[in-house]
Scaffold this motif. Structure first.
Motif, PDB file in Angstrom:
ATOM      1  N   LEU A  42      70.300 -44.176   4.520  1.00 16.62           N
ATOM      2  CA  LEU A  42      70.013 -44.654   5.880  1.00 16.62           C
ATOM      3  C   LEU A  42      70.428 -46.119   5.987  1.00 16.62           C
ATOM      4  O   LEU A  42      69.975 -46.954   5.200  1.00 16.62           O
ATOM      5  CB  LEU A  42      68.512 -44.514   6.178  1.00 16.62           C
ATOM      6  N   THR A  43      71.289 -46.435   6.967  1.00 14.30           N
ATOM      7  CA  THR A  43      71.729 -47.823   7.152  1.00 14.30           C
ATOM      8  C   THR A  43      71.540 -48.241   8.606  1.00 14.30           C
ATOM      9  O   THR A  43      71.727 -47.434   9.529  1.00 14.30           O
ATOM     10  CB  THR A  43      73.210 -48.009   6.749  1.00 14.30           C
ATOM     11  N   PHE A  44      71.147 -49.506   8.790  1.00 20.02           N
ATOM     12  CA  PHE A  44      70.836 -50.049  10.120  1.00 20.02           C
ATOM     13  C   PHE A  44      71.535 -51.395  10.257  1.00 20.02           C
ATOM     14  O   PHE A  44      71.278 -52.312   9.468  1.00 20.02           O
ATOM     15  CB  PHE A  44      69.316 -50.206  10.277  1.00 20.02           C
ATOM     16  N   ASP A  45      72.377 -51.521  11.275  1.00 18.48           N
ATOM     17  CA  ASP A  45      73.252 -52.693  11.394  1.00 18.48           C
ATOM     18  C   ASP A  45      72.785 -53.693  12.451  1.00 18.48           C
ATOM     19  O   ASP A  45      72.092 -53.335  13.416  1.00 18.48           O
ATOM     20  CB  ASP A  45      74.664 -52.237  11.785  1.00 18.48           C
ATOM     21  N   ALA A  66      65.845 -47.639   3.037  1.00 19.25           N
ATOM     22  CA  ALA A  66      67.007 -47.852   3.906  1.00 19.25           C
ATOM     23  C   ALA A  66      67.646 -49.191   3.559  1.00 19.25           C
ATOM     24  O   ALA A  66      67.032 -50.032   2.889  1.00 19.25           O
ATOM     25  CB  ALA A  66      66.572 -47.863   5.375  1.00 19.25           C
ATOM     26  N   THR A  67      68.882 -49.362   4.041  1.00 19.87           N
ATOM     27  CA  THR A  67      69.584 -50.644   3.942  1.00 19.87           C
ATOM     28  C   THR A  67      69.722 -51.245   5.334  1.00 19.87           C
ATOM     29  O   THR A  67      70.150 -50.548   6.268  1.00 19.87           O
ATOM     30  CB  THR A  67      70.990 -50.445   3.337  1.00 19.87           C
ATOM     31  N   PHE A  68      69.361 -52.515   5.477  1.00 20.89           N
ATOM     32  CA  PHE A  68      69.538 -53.236   6.739  1.00 20.89           C
ATOM     33  C   PHE A  68      70.681 -54.230   6.560  1.00 20.89           C
ATOM     34  O   PHE A  68      70.595 -55.134   5.717  1.00 20.89           O
ATOM     35  CB  PHE A  68      68.238 -53.959   7.125  1.00 20.89           C
ATOM     36  N   PHE A  69      71.760 -54.050   7.339  1.00 24.89           N
ATOM     37  CA  PHE A  69      72.921 -54.934   7.239  1.00 24.89           C
ATOM     38  C   PHE A  69      72.755 -56.110   8.201  1.00 24.89           C
ATOM     39  O   PHE A  69      72.745 -55.929   9.429  1.00 24.89           O
ATOM     40  CB  PHE A  69      74.210 -54.162   7.529  1.00 24.89           C
ATOM     41  N   ILE A  70      72.636 -57.301   7.619  1.00 25.11           N
ATOM     42  CA  ILE A  70      72.266 -58.492   8.375  1.00 25.11           C
ATOM     43  C   ILE A  70      73.469 -59.365   8.702  1.00 25.11           C
ATOM     44  O   ILE A  70      74.294 -59.682   7.835  1.00 25.11           O
ATOM     45  CB  ILE A  70      71.227 -59.311   7.578  1.00 25.11           C
ATOM     46  N   ILE A  99      68.279 -55.417   1.745  1.00 25.09           N
ATOM     47  CA  ILE A  99      68.970 -56.286   2.694  1.00 25.09           C
ATOM     48  C   ILE A  99      70.431 -56.361   2.269  1.00 25.09           C
ATOM     49  O   ILE A  99      70.743 -56.803   1.152  1.00 25.09           O
ATOM     50  CB  ILE A  99      68.338 -57.697   2.728  1.00 25.09           C
ATOM     51  N   GLY A 100      71.333 -55.907   3.143  1.00 24.66           N
ATOM     52  CA  GLY A 100      72.765 -55.944   2.872  1.00 24.66           C
ATOM     53  C   GLY A 100      73.436 -57.020   3.712  1.00 24.66           C
ATOM     54  O   GLY A 100      72.852 -57.563   4.649  1.00 24.66           O
ATOM     55  N   ALA A 256      68.175 -46.157   0.234  1.00 20.20           N
ATOM     56  CA  ALA A 256      69.059 -47.302   0.493  1.00 20.20           C
ATOM     57  C   ALA A 256      70.361 -47.106  -0.281  1.00 20.20           C
ATOM     58  O   ALA A 256      70.416 -46.340  -1.245  1.00 20.20           O
ATOM     59  CB  ALA A 256      68.376 -48.596   0.059  1.00 20.20           C
ATOM     60  N   LEU A 257      71.395 -47.833   0.120  1.00 19.55           N
ATOM     61  CA  LEU A 257      72.682 -47.740  -0.593  1.00 19.55           C
ATOM     62  C   LEU A 257      72.517 -48.080  -2.079  1.00 19.55           C
ATOM     63  O   LEU A 257      73.084 -47.415  -2.940  1.00 19.55           O
ATOM     64  CB  LEU A 257      73.686 -48.717   0.029  1.00 19.55           C
ATOM     65  N   ARG A 258      71.725 -49.130  -2.381  1.00 18.69           N
ATOM     66  CA  ARG A 258      71.589 -49.550  -3.779  1.00 18.69           C
ATOM     67  C   ARG A 258      70.914 -48.473  -4.627  1.00 18.69           C
ATOM     68  O   ARG A 258      71.048 -48.473  -5.845  1.00 18.69           O
ATOM     69  CB  ARG A 258      70.810 -50.857  -3.867  1.00 18.69           C
ATOM     70  N   ASP A 259      70.182 -47.555  -3.983  1.00 18.45           N
ATOM     71  CA  ASP A 259      69.513 -46.475  -4.721  1.00 18.45           C
ATOM     72  C   ASP A 259      70.506 -45.425  -5.226  1.00 18.45           C
ATOM     73  O   ASP A 259      70.125 -44.501  -5.945  1.00 18.45           O
ATOM     74  CB  ASP A 259      68.465 -45.777  -3.837  1.00 18.45           C
ATOM     75  N   LEU A 260      71.778 -45.545  -4.820  1.00 16.41           N
ATOM     76  CA  LEU A 260      72.802 -44.599  -5.280  1.00 16.41           C
ATOM     77  C   LEU A 260      73.091 -44.755  -6.768  1.00 16.41           C
ATOM     78  O   LEU A 260      73.660 -43.848  -7.385  1.00 16.41           O
ATOM     79  CB  LEU A 260      74.111 -44.821  -4.509  1.00 16.41           C
ATOM     80  N   GLY A 261      72.700 -45.900  -7.359  1.00 15.49           N
ATOM     81  CA  GLY A 261      73.055 -46.235  -8.739  1.00 15.49           C
ATOM     82  C   GLY A 261      73.054 -45.084  -9.722  1.00 15.49           C
ATOM     83  O   GLY A 261      74.098 -44.747 -10.297  1.00 15.49           O
TER      84      GLY A 261
END
Ligand SMILES: [Zn+2]
Length: 287
Positions: A42-45, A66-70, A99-100, A256-261
């Motif tokens: 889940l990503t939120f821009d 989730a990842t929040f793109f700041i 936080i991305g 979150a994207l980083r959880d893809l590791g």
């Protein structure tokens, strides 16, 4: 000399026995964790205020990350009705969300702007540091604009993951996209599977997330919920509630994207990051 060789041989045999018997695991030889079905990034821009007011409590309620793109683009610095404060962004980090980095000015990546990319990224990294937020490892391409020369730059800036849109495989207007295929898609060109639009219904959402199966991962791109400043990517709050409730009741996980590791860090790196994109375009044209 023979004694040293014998010791080396003994050491390797012992290590192999320990590995085979499962006594130890080895980060360099073990395969990636199997990718479960129903895994959704889940990503939120765009730092929209409603992400803190509405999305944050709903994600927590459903147990999703989730990842929040700041970015400080648009009217972020003066309009604190429609954009989050840095204190609110730091609160998202303290909640456990990622936080991305989405660049200082929401700068589209192109041949003309590559020279400014480092400064744009480091500005947001610095703001994160000032607010106790770790240096971002995920990058969201502003406006979903991509360029081949950005990949080595993003890698040098410490990014492990970068999310793009669904273009060029799909036209922007539809919000349709492609599931992420680890080992095929480069980790700095992770495609969007569903790009939420104001006209979306639950059917659009389910069309995107049900592609998360057989080793593929769905990646959703949202903006504000709602989004007054970017109405073309607005998601009404009632729809968003419906999306999360459906995902939860049908056994989907939001990460979150980083959880893809664990799922992707041992996947092979594609020799040509653009090959899969070209293959998909060719396949689509043949239909
Ligand atoms: Zn954006």
């Amino acid at each position: 000399m023979n004694a040293i060789l014998r010791m080396r041989r003994f050491g390797w045999n012992q290590l192999r026995w320990l590995l085979v018997s499962g006594w130890i695991t080895c980060a360099t030889t073990c395969a990636a964790a199997p990718i479960p079905d129903k895994l959704v990034v889940l990503t939120f821009d765009d730092s929209v205020a409603s992400l803190h007011a509405n999305v944050r409590p709903l994600l927590k309620q459903h147990g999703f990350s989730a990842t929040f793109f700041i970015t400080e683009g648009f009217t972020f610095t003066t309009n604190k009705v429609d954009y989050m404060t840095w204190e609110q962004i730091a609160e998202l980090h303290r909640d456990g969300f990622e936080i991305g980095n989405h660049t200082r000015s929401h700068m589209g990546v192109s041949a003309d702007t590559l020279g400014r990319l480092r400064g744009e990224v480091e500005f947001i990294n610095q703001r994160c540091a000032e607010h106790g937020i770790p240096r971002p490892v995920s990058f969201g391409y502003p406006g979903n604009a991509i360029h081949p020369a950005a990949l080595p730059l993003l890698r040098d800036l410490g990014f492990r993951y970068a999310r793009r849109g669904a273009q060029p495989e799909y036209a922007y207007e539809t919000g349709r996209g492609i599931p992420f295929e680890p080992g095929q898609d480069h980790l700095l060109l992770i495609p969007t599977t569903g790009d939420a639009r104001p006209t979306w219904t639950l059917a659009n959402l389910t069309n995107a997330v049900t592609q998360a199966r057989e080793g593929r991962i769905a990646v959703l791109q949202f903006h504000g919920v709602p989004d007054r400043e970017h109405p073309w990517v607005n998601t009404p709050l009632e729809r968003f509630r419906e999306y999360l409730a459906w995902m939860k009741s049908n056994g989907y996980r939001g990460i979150a994207l980083r959880d893809l590791g664990p799922y992707v860090e041992h996947a092979p790196v594609p020799a040509d990051p653009w090959a899969i994109i070209e293959r998909r375009k060719t396949a689509a044209a043949a239909k």
